[in-house]
Design a protein around this motif. Structure first.
Motif, PDB file in Angstrom:
ATOM      1  N   ILE A  50      44.375  37.619  40.057  1.00  0.00           N
ATOM      2  CA  ILE A  50      45.708  37.913  41.119  1.00  0.00           C
ATOM      3  C   ILE A  50      45.353  35.917  41.243  1.00  0.00           C
ATOM      4  O   ILE A  50      46.298  35.423  41.833  1.00  0.00           O
ATOM      5  CB  ILE A  50      45.292  38.223  42.159  1.00  0.00           C
ATOM      6  N   ILE A  51      43.810  35.714  40.906  1.00  0.00           N
ATOM      7  CA  ILE A  51      43.543  34.053  41.339  1.00  0.00           C
ATOM      8  C   ILE A  51      44.548  33.222  40.052  1.00  0.00           C
ATOM      9  O   ILE A  51      45.109  32.146  40.737  1.00  0.00           O
ATOM     10  CB  ILE A  51      42.626  33.649  40.815  1.00  0.00           C
ATOM     11  N   TYR A  84      41.358  37.030  46.764  1.00  0.00           N
ATOM     12  CA  TYR A  84      40.385  36.276  45.948  1.00  0.00           C
ATOM     13  C   TYR A  84      39.606  36.078  46.150  1.00  0.00           C
ATOM     14  O   TYR A  84      38.537  35.291  45.644  1.00  0.00           O
ATOM     15  CB  TYR A  84      41.145  34.362  46.086  1.00  0.00           C
ATOM     16  N   ARG A 131      53.733  41.503  48.805  1.00  0.00           N
ATOM     17  CA  ARG A 131      54.003  41.745  49.709  1.00  0.00           C
ATOM     18  C   ARG A 131      53.235  40.355  50.594  1.00  0.00           C
ATOM     19  O   ARG A 131      54.308  39.904  51.230  1.00  0.00           O
ATOM     20  CB  ARG A 131      53.783  42.924  50.578  1.00  0.00           C
ATOM     21  N   LEU A 132      52.019  39.888  50.152  1.00  0.00           N
ATOM     22  CA  LEU A 132      51.544  39.705  51.593  1.00  0.00           C
ATOM     23  C   LEU A 132      52.292  37.689  50.951  1.00  0.00           C
ATOM     24  O   LEU A 132      52.218  36.974  51.811  1.00  0.00           O
ATOM     25  CB  LEU A 132      49.977  38.975  51.077  1.00  0.00           C
ATOM     26  N   LYS A 133      52.410  37.071  49.776  1.00  0.00           N
ATOM     27  CA  LYS A 133      52.959  35.891  50.006  1.00  0.00           C
ATOM     28  C   LYS A 133      54.167  35.949  50.022  1.00  0.00           C
ATOM     29  O   LYS A 133      54.907  35.022  49.292  1.00  0.00           O
ATOM     30  CB  LYS A 133      52.331  35.425  49.223  1.00  0.00           C
ATOM     31  N   GLY A 185      48.956  51.190  49.543  1.00  0.00           N
ATOM     32  CA  GLY A 185      49.086  49.688  48.881  1.00  0.00           C
ATOM     33  C   GLY A 185      48.985  48.825  49.437  1.00  0.00           C
ATOM     34  O   GLY A 185      49.461  47.334  49.555  1.00  0.00           O
ATOM     35  N   LEU A 228      45.470  46.050  49.445  1.00  0.00           N
ATOM     36  CA  LEU A 228      44.835  44.563  49.019  1.00  0.00           C
ATOM     37  C   LEU A 228      42.953  45.656  48.833  1.00  0.00           C
ATOM     38  O   LEU A 228      42.702  46.153  50.066  1.00  0.00           O
ATOM     39  CB  LEU A 228      44.330  43.177  49.751  1.00  0.00           C
ATOM     40  N   THR A 229      43.061  45.723  47.839  1.00  0.00           N
ATOM     41  CA  THR A 229      41.767  46.437  47.246  1.00  0.00           C
ATOM     42  C   THR A 229      40.495  45.467  46.726  1.00  0.00           C
ATOM     43  O   THR A 229      39.175  46.064  46.902  1.00  0.00           O
ATOM     44  CB  THR A 229      42.055  47.472  45.859  1.00  0.00           C
ATOM     45  N   HIS A 230      40.910  44.259  46.437  1.00  0.00           N
ATOM     46  CA  HIS A 230      39.546  43.130  46.491  1.00  0.00           C
ATOM     47  C   HIS A 230      39.609  42.664  47.922  1.00  0.00           C
ATOM     48  O   HIS A 230      40.227  42.776  48.276  1.00  0.00           O
ATOM     49  CB  HIS A 230      39.952  42.331  45.091  1.00  0.00           C
ATOM     50  N   ALA A 268      42.550  47.753  39.879  1.00  0.00           N
ATOM     51  CA  ALA A 268      42.348  47.592  41.367  1.00  0.00           C
ATOM     52  C   ALA A 268      43.933  46.563  40.998  1.00  0.00           C
ATOM     53  O   ALA A 268      45.250  45.975  42.146  1.00  0.00           O
ATOM     54  CB  ALA A 268      41.556  46.281  41.984  1.00  0.00           C
ATOM     55  N   ASP A 309      47.265  45.449  43.546  1.00  0.00           N
ATOM     56  CA  ASP A 309      46.393  44.581  44.210  1.00  0.00           C
ATOM     57  C   ASP A 309      48.319  43.376  43.813  1.00  0.00           C
ATOM     58  O   ASP A 309      47.940  42.567  44.821  1.00  0.00           O
ATOM     59  CB  ASP A 309      45.708  43.790  43.902  1.00  0.00           C
ATOM     60  N   PRO A 349      39.191  51.314  42.602  1.00  0.00           N
ATOM     61  CA  PRO A 349      39.142  50.900  44.562  1.00  0.00           C
ATOM     62  C   PRO A 349      39.335  52.359  44.769  1.00  0.00           C
ATOM     63  O   PRO A 349      39.550  53.564  44.202  1.00  0.00           O
ATOM     64  CB  PRO A 349      40.316  50.468  44.056  1.00  0.00           C
ATOM     65  N   ASP A 393      42.728  46.147  34.775  1.00  0.00           N
ATOM     66  CA  ASP A 393      41.518  46.949  36.144  1.00  0.00           C
ATOM     67  C   ASP A 393      42.512  47.464  37.121  1.00  0.00           C
ATOM     68  O   ASP A 393      43.582  47.088  37.346  1.00  0.00           O
ATOM     69  CB  ASP A 393      40.688  45.464  37.007  1.00  0.00           C
ATOM     70  N   ALA A 407      47.990  33.353  41.352  1.00  0.00           N
ATOM     71  CA  ALA A 407      47.972  32.764  41.996  1.00  0.00           C
ATOM     72  C   ALA A 407      48.147  30.764  41.709  1.00  0.00           C
ATOM     73  O   ALA A 407      49.512  30.152  41.827  1.00  0.00           O
ATOM     74  CB  ALA A 407      46.887  32.241  43.387  1.00  0.00           C
ATOM     75  N   GLU A 408      47.515  30.797  41.003  1.00  0.00           N
ATOM     76  CA  GLU A 408      46.970  29.433  40.020  1.00  0.00           C
ATOM     77  C   GLU A 408      48.859  28.873  39.702  1.00  0.00           C
ATOM     78  O   GLU A 408      48.911  27.850  39.925  1.00  0.00           O
ATOM     79  CB  GLU A 408      46.162  28.933  39.561  1.00  0.00           C
ATOM     80  N   SER A 461      36.909  47.743  43.820  1.00  0.00           N
ATOM     81  CA  SER A 461      36.585  48.419  42.647  1.00  0.00           C
ATOM     82  C   SER A 461      35.199  48.608  42.891  1.00  0.00           C
ATOM     83  O   SER A 461      34.676  48.689  41.881  1.00  0.00           O
ATOM     84  CB  SER A 461      37.657  48.498  42.072  1.00  0.00           C
ATOM     85  N   ALA A 486      50.627  44.605  46.027  1.00  0.00           N
ATOM     86  CA  ALA A 486      50.288  43.811  47.840  1.00  0.00           C
ATOM     87  C   ALA A 486      50.365  42.359  48.027  1.00  0.00           C
ATOM     88  O   ALA A 486      50.321  41.731  48.878  1.00  0.00           O
ATOM     89  CB  ALA A 486      48.410  44.565  47.748  1.00  0.00           C
ATOM     90  N   TRP A 487      49.392  41.384  46.941  1.00  0.00           N
ATOM     91  CA  TRP A 487      49.161  40.331  46.976  1.00  0.00           C
ATOM     92  C   TRP A 487      51.162  39.705  47.011  1.00  0.00           C
ATOM     93  O   TRP A 487      51.075  38.813  47.873  1.00  0.00           O
ATOM     94  CB  TRP A 487      48.702  39.402  45.578  1.00  0.00           C
ATOM     95  N   PRO A 500      39.167  39.893  41.724  1.00  0.00           N
ATOM     96  CA  PRO A 500      40.167  39.016  41.834  1.00  0.00           C
ATOM     97  C   PRO A 500      41.067  38.280  40.601  1.00  0.00           C
ATOM     98  O   PRO A 500      41.748  37.485  41.516  1.00  0.00           O
ATOM     99  CB  PRO A 500      39.520  38.697  43.283  1.00  0.00           C
TER     100      PRO A 500
END
Lengths: 89, 428
Positions: free
Chosen positions: A30-31, B348, A64-66, B386, B388-390, A54, A58, B378, A52, A34-35, B370, A61-62, A27
């Motif tokens: 994404i970290i 995270y 959408r979540l945030k 669609g 989160l995969t991590h 992923a 991701d 992943p 990557d 986000a920072e 992954s 997807a992040w 991740p």
């Protein structure tokens, strides 16, 4: 895997910040996003460069979540993508 | 179906058909071995009693009745069921009795059921054999983006062979769009549609009944991959070909089931031999097949009560995880789902680190992230959804899972996730 839009030559808004996460595994991209998203003004674009697989799934997807906005993902010439995110709040 | 508890039950149940060629007493003397009694009856099986095994979607621990049947059948079902002498007739009797029981449990006729060497082989033979049998009707395969890799790999072979594959996407819960799938089925030249009963990674049940109706209308056979639900949930109707795997319902590994309905055109994609009505090449593993049938019978008999109990435990995980752990996405349909599977992703968090820490804390779970895959990609299921995969964890509960073990998991998880985030320098 294809990018969700064609290459952004002349696209509306250029990134206010580019995060180089090439070679980093999820991740971590994404970290980093986000920072750092709070360092740009509201409605500005952050571009995350990542290779990557992923991250390709991701980061949208992040968003959408945030409740941020995933603008598009553009394939980079070498490998990976430039994934554009708009800061919503 | 009446549960039978004696170790020689399977042998005994078919011995009435055997024609004076061996003495039942001899057989029983060799086979009435008392099974070991579990010291901790609330757990089905484990190498280590301090570990809670939560990976039933990968493989369900061997059901005690399957173990008894296996040991009994190893002694009496070893001969070649294709031969004509006494021990061979006995092996054939056991094999056919197992076939009848599996057919009954799956709502099929015995002569429609073939035993394969795995669920994967059943899918390969089901997909490629039906496409081969219907190649004059069309060369088009319709399937979903979240099928088991065995389906996707068989589809890949079909494409390389000049056929076409239409892969229908899924929504955020992992359910395929019934409308889009049916539309794809109704298109000209469709030879086969292929859909799982429920997804193996997120548990979401697929709209098989709607799809089956469209298939019936179009005259297209439907293959249902029932690996995750056979024995646990009633099977949806309307399929022409069914694939399942014994080790997912508490049977031994190495037994798959391929059911081809009467009237479905099917032709082996492999070199044929005489075994299993010319559908599956190779010598049958009769003892394992007998054990698979015993496990299915027992699992079906228990499923009304046990599946409801596991469904409620999964509900508890689905409700509590987002309450106890910040920044978690619980994935899949909360209601229309397999009873025993739940998947969630922790923002995270690296999936591999989470699996390792949960293993140290005594929990065997799986992940679609992954970093936990040999390919470093992943899971295609999570990608297609669609989500989160991590930081992904799949919890799948075997029969007999105790509420205490689920509670202990819910106690351990928040601290584990917090520590991994702290070590990575994540501030929420």
């Amino acid at each position: 895997m294809t990018s969700s839009q064609a290459n952004p030559a002349g696209s509306a808004q250029s990134p206010a910040l580019t995060i180089d996460a090439l070679g980093k595994k999820c991740p971590i991209p994404i970290i980093m996003l986000a920072e750092q998203i709070n360092y740009v003004p509201l409605n500005a674009i952050v571009a995350v460069l990542a290779d990557d697989p992923a991250a390709f799934t991701d980061i949208p997807a992040w968003c959408r979540l945030k409740s941020h906005h995933h603008v598009a993902s553009y394939e980079l010439p070498e490998r990976g993508w430039s994934i554009h995110v708009r800061r919503n709040y | 179906m009446k549960p039978r508890s004696r170790s020689w039950a399977v042998v005994c149940s078919c011995s009435r058909f055997v024609v004076h060629s061996f003495t039942l007493g001899d057989t029983l003397a060799r086979t009435t071995v008392a099974p070991p009694r579990s010291p901790r009856p609330h757990r089905a099986w484990c190498d280590d009693w301090s570990v809670a095994y939560f990976d039933a979607a990968s493989t369900e621990p061997l059901h005690p009745q399957a173990r008894e049947a296996l040991i009994a059948a190893l002694d009496v079902g070893w001969a070649d069921p294709a031969r004509l002498y006494g021990s061979a007739r006995r092996a054939r009797m056991l094999l056919e009795q197992a076939r009848t029981e599996v057919a009954e449990a799956l709502g099929a006729r015995a002569d429609e059921v073939s035993f394969t060497s795995s669920g994967t082989q059943a899918v390969h033979l089901g997909v490629l054999g039906t496409l081969h049998g219907r190649r004059r009707s069309g060369r088009r395969l319709v399937t979903s983006a979240v099928e088991h890799s065995s389906v996707l790999h068989a589809a890949g072979i079909h494409e390389r062979d000049g056929g076409s594959v239409e892969t229908v996407g899924v929504g955020i819960t992992g359910a395929v769009g019934a409308g889009a799938f049916c539309e794809a089925v109704l298109a000209e030249g469709t030879a086969l549609a292929c859909l799982q009963s429920a997804n193996h990674e997120v548990g979401t049940v697929q709209p098989v009944a709607e799809v089956a109706a469209a298939c019936a209308e179009a005259g297209v056979p439907l293959l249902v991959d029932a690996a995750q639900t056979a024995g646990r949930m009633p099977l949806p109707g309307g399929w022409s070909v069914l694939a399942a795997s014994a080790h997912k319902w508490g049977g031994p590994a190495g037994v798959g089931v391929l059911v081809v309905r009467k009237g479905t055109r099917w032709r082996s994609p492999l070199p044929e031999d005489d075994r299993e009505r010319r559908r599956v090449p190779g010598f049958e593993n009769v003892p394992a097949i007998v054990a698979a049938a015993a496990a299915l019978r027992a699992t079906v008999a228990e499923s009304a009560v046990e599946s409801a109990r596991l469904f409620a435990l999964v509900d508890r995980v689905r409700t509590e995880v987002p309450r106890l752990v910040p920044e978690v996405e619980v994935i899949g349909d909360p209601v229309v789902r397999a009873p025993h599977i739940v998947t969630f992703s922790c923002l995270y968090v690296e999936g591999e680190a989470l699996l390792t820490e949960l293993d140290k804390a005594g929990f065997s779970v799986s992940s679609g992230s992954s970093c936990t895959a040999s390919t470093l990609r992943p899971s295609h299921v999570l990608e297609a959804m669609g989500v989160l995969t991590h930081g992904n964890v799949r919890v799948s509960l075997p029969r007999g899972t105790s509420a205490a073990d689920v509670d202990r998991f819910l106690t351990v998880l928040p601290g584990t996730v917090r520590r991994i985030r702290e070590e990575a320098g994540v501030k929420l």
